[in-house]
Design a protein around this motif. Structure first.
Motif, PDB file in Angstrom:
ATOM      1  N   CYS A   4       0.916  -1.286   0.023  1.00  0.00           N
ATOM      2  CA  CYS A   4      -0.129   0.130  -0.073  1.00  0.00           C
ATOM      3  C   CYS A   4       0.888   1.252   0.148  1.00  0.00           C
ATOM      4  O   CYS A   4       0.166   2.392  -0.087  1.00  0.00           O
ATOM      5  CB  CYS A   4      -1.003  -0.105   1.201  1.00  0.00           C
ATOM      6  N   GLY A   5       2.181   1.118  -0.230  1.00  0.00           N
ATOM      7  CA  GLY A   5       3.045   2.428  -0.032  1.00  0.00           C
ATOM      8  C   GLY A   5       3.624   2.954   1.282  1.00  0.00           C
ATOM      9  O   GLY A   5       4.200   3.881   1.248  1.00  0.00           O
ATOM     10  N   GLU A   6       3.026   2.491   2.346  1.00  0.00           N
ATOM     11  CA  GLU A   6       3.498   2.963   3.709  1.00  0.00           C
ATOM     12  C   GLU A   6       5.012   2.538   4.110  1.00  0.00           C
ATOM     13  O   GLU A   6       5.586   3.068   4.989  1.00  0.00           O
ATOM     14  CB  GLU A   6       2.505   2.823   4.658  1.00  0.00           C
ATOM     15  N   GLU A   7       5.385   1.401   3.683  1.00  0.00           N
ATOM     16  CA  GLU A   7       6.849   0.890   3.692  1.00  0.00           C
ATOM     17  C   GLU A   7       7.537   0.982   2.715  1.00  0.00           C
ATOM     18  O   GLU A   7       7.263   1.361   1.440  1.00  0.00           O
ATOM     19  CB  GLU A   7       6.538  -0.377   4.346  1.00  0.00           C
ATOM     20  N   ALA A   8       8.980   0.596   3.079  1.00  0.00           N
ATOM     21  CA  ALA A   8      10.108   0.738   1.996  1.00  0.00           C
ATOM     22  C   ALA A   8       9.809  -0.470   0.956  1.00  0.00           C
ATOM     23  O   ALA A   8       9.423  -1.407   1.354  1.00  0.00           O
ATOM     24  CB  ALA A   8      11.419   0.658   2.617  1.00  0.00           C
ATOM     25  N   LEU A   9      10.232  -0.471  -0.240  1.00  0.00           N
ATOM     26  CA  LEU A   9       9.995  -1.262  -1.147  1.00  0.00           C
ATOM     27  C   LEU A   9      11.475  -1.629  -1.876  1.00  0.00           C
ATOM     28  O   LEU A   9      12.127  -1.014  -2.204  1.00  0.00           O
ATOM     29  CB  LEU A   9       9.072  -0.824  -2.346  1.00  0.00           C
ATOM     30  N   GLY A  10      11.664  -3.125  -1.748  1.00  0.00           N
ATOM     31  CA  GLY A  10      12.856  -3.444  -2.288  1.00  0.00           C
ATOM     32  C   GLY A  10      12.901  -4.609  -3.467  1.00  0.00           C
ATOM     33  O   GLY A  10      11.943  -5.192  -3.281  1.00  0.00           O
ATOM     34  N   LEU A  11      13.620  -4.034  -4.550  1.00  0.00           N
ATOM     35  CA  LEU A  11      13.479  -4.843  -5.764  1.00  0.00           C
ATOM     36  C   LEU A  11      14.945  -5.603  -5.823  1.00  0.00           C
ATOM     37  O   LEU A  11      15.833  -4.686  -5.963  1.00  0.00           O
ATOM     38  CB  LEU A  11      13.142  -4.135  -6.849  1.00  0.00           C
ATOM     39  N   VAL A  12      14.791  -6.862  -6.692  1.00  0.00           N
ATOM     40  CA  VAL A  12      16.031  -7.378  -6.967  1.00  0.00           C
ATOM     41  C   VAL A  12      15.635  -8.098  -8.470  1.00  0.00           C
ATOM     42  O   VAL A  12      14.717  -8.974  -8.313  1.00  0.00           O
ATOM     43  CB  VAL A  12      16.624  -8.418  -6.007  1.00  0.00           C
ATOM     44  N   GLU A  73      23.281 -14.240 -12.806  1.00  0.00           N
ATOM     45  CA  GLU A  73      23.291 -12.836 -13.220  1.00  0.00           C
ATOM     46  C   GLU A  73      22.435 -11.787 -12.544  1.00  0.00           C
ATOM     47  O   GLU A  73      21.104 -12.143 -12.575  1.00  0.00           O
ATOM     48  CB  GLU A  73      23.223 -12.784 -14.768  1.00  0.00           C
ATOM     49  N   LEU A  74      22.981 -10.968 -11.851  1.00  0.00           N
ATOM     50  CA  LEU A  74      22.012  -9.858 -11.124  1.00  0.00           C
ATOM     51  C   LEU A  74      22.014  -8.857 -12.190  1.00  0.00           C
ATOM     52  O   LEU A  74      23.258  -8.245 -12.723  1.00  0.00           O
ATOM     53  CB  LEU A  74      22.882  -9.486  -9.852  1.00  0.00           C
ATOM     54  N   THR A  75      20.602  -8.368 -12.571  1.00  0.00           N
ATOM     55  CA  THR A  75      20.724  -7.400 -13.534  1.00  0.00           C
ATOM     56  C   THR A  75      20.256  -6.080 -13.038  1.00  0.00           C
ATOM     57  O   THR A  75      20.598  -4.915 -13.554  1.00  0.00           O
ATOM     58  CB  THR A  75      19.556  -7.680 -14.628  1.00  0.00           C
ATOM     59  N   ALA A  76      19.443  -5.826 -11.970  1.00  0.00           N
ATOM     60  CA  ALA A  76      19.298  -4.520 -11.206  1.00  0.00           C
ATOM     61  C   ALA A  76      18.954  -4.968  -9.710  1.00  0.00           C
ATOM     62  O   ALA A  76      18.358  -6.190  -9.284  1.00  0.00           O
ATOM     63  CB  ALA A  76      18.074  -3.999 -11.660  1.00  0.00           C
ATOM     64  N   GLN A  77      18.954  -3.699  -8.966  1.00  0.00           N
ATOM     65  CA  GLN A  77      18.605  -3.753  -7.485  1.00  0.00           C
ATOM     66  C   GLN A  77      18.283  -2.488  -7.390  1.00  0.00           C
ATOM     67  O   GLN A  77      18.663  -1.524  -7.659  1.00  0.00           O
ATOM     68  CB  GLN A  77      19.630  -4.535  -6.366  1.00  0.00           C
ATOM     69  N   ASN A  78      17.189  -2.274  -6.450  1.00  0.00           N
ATOM     70  CA  ASN A  78      16.743  -1.070  -5.920  1.00  0.00           C
ATOM     71  C   ASN A  78      15.994  -0.959  -4.750  1.00  0.00           C
ATOM     72  O   ASN A  78      15.383  -1.857  -4.337  1.00  0.00           O
ATOM     73  CB  ASN A  78      15.891  -0.167  -7.018  1.00  0.00           C
ATOM     74  N   VAL A  79      16.108   0.027  -3.728  1.00  0.00           N
ATOM     75  CA  VAL A  79      15.390   0.387  -2.760  1.00  0.00           C
ATOM     76  C   VAL A  79      14.661   1.648  -2.676  1.00  0.00           C
ATOM     77  O   VAL A  79      15.382   2.571  -3.232  1.00  0.00           O
ATOM     78  CB  VAL A  79      16.333   0.226  -1.374  1.00  0.00           C
ATOM     79  N   MET A  80      13.453   1.667  -2.577  1.00  0.00           N
ATOM     80  CA  MET A  80      12.462   2.737  -2.485  1.00  0.00           C
ATOM     81  C   MET A  80      12.042   3.128  -1.212  1.00  0.00           C
ATOM     82  O   MET A  80      11.466   2.171  -0.737  1.00  0.00           O
ATOM     83  CB  MET A  80      11.398   2.645  -3.489  1.00  0.00           C
ATOM     84  N   PRO A  81      12.728   4.073  -0.434  1.00  0.00           N
ATOM     85  CA  PRO A  81      12.264   4.166   0.855  1.00  0.00           C
ATOM     86  C   PRO A  81      10.876   4.540   1.378  1.00  0.00           C
ATOM     87  O   PRO A  81      10.346   3.875   2.394  1.00  0.00           O
ATOM     88  CB  PRO A  81      13.336   5.472   1.434  1.00  0.00           C
ATOM     89  N   ARG A  82      10.382   5.276   0.621  1.00  0.00           N
ATOM     90  CA  ARG A  82       8.878   5.479   0.837  1.00  0.00           C
ATOM     91  C   ARG A  82       8.231   5.790  -0.539  1.00  0.00           C
ATOM     92  O   ARG A  82       7.879   6.955  -0.584  1.00  0.00           O
ATOM     93  CB  ARG A  82       8.520   6.560   2.021  1.00  0.00           C
ATOM     94  N   PRO A  83       7.875   4.986  -1.485  1.00  0.00           N
ATOM     95  CA  PRO A  83       7.315   5.330  -2.573  1.00  0.00           C
ATOM     96  C   PRO A  83       5.880   5.854  -2.349  1.00  0.00           C
ATOM     97  O   PRO A  83       5.365   5.510  -1.584  1.00  0.00           O
ATOM     98  CB  PRO A  83       7.380   4.168  -3.392  1.00  0.00           C
ATOM     99  N   VAL A  84       5.426   6.685  -3.310  1.00  0.00           N
ATOM    100  CA  VAL A  84       4.029   7.149  -3.077  1.00  0.00           C
ATOM    101  C   VAL A  84       3.115   6.060  -3.519  1.00  0.00           C
ATOM    102  O   VAL A  84       3.255   4.860  -4.062  1.00  0.00           O
ATOM    103  CB  VAL A  84       3.862   8.107  -4.463  1.00  0.00           C
TER     104      VAL A  84
END
Length: 99
Positions: A4-12, A73-84
């Motif tokens: 729902c957007g209230e927490e951080a979101l991490g992607l690998v 093979e790792l192609t991307a990683q990202n952390v969004m601290p508090r996305p909309v």
């Protein structure tokens, strides 16, 4: 698990399912995060998304990315601290609890 957007979101993102599953296993063991969804993007790319507090998600993504890179093979990683909040609509399309 709906996001729902209230927490951080991490992607690998990896090439192939095996590194993605390994990354997810390590992510969930390294920090207090919860799997939100995964997506088979195409061309062999797989993305796993986790949520939690910012510090936990950062730790999880760093450890998961390193684990994935160690066996594939790792192609991307990202952390969004508090996305909309509207990001939740996008990432919940492949919600693991969706019927």
């Amino acid at each position: 698990m709906k996001y729902c957007g209230e927490e951080a979101l991490g992607l690998v993102e990896t090439r192939g399912m095996m590194p993605a599953l390994y990354a997810l296993d390590i992510m969930c063991k390294a920090a207090d995060v919860v799997l939100v969804s995964y997506e088979n993007i195409g061309s062999g790319l797989v993305t796993v998304l986790v949520k939690g507090d910012v510090a936990a998600v950062r730790t999880a993504v760093e450890n998961g990315a390193a684990a994935a890179a160690s066996i594939g093979e790792l192609t991307a990683q990202n952390v969004m601290p508090r996305p909309v909040g509207r990001v939740g609509t996008i990432v919940s399309v492949h919600d693991i609890d969706a019927q």
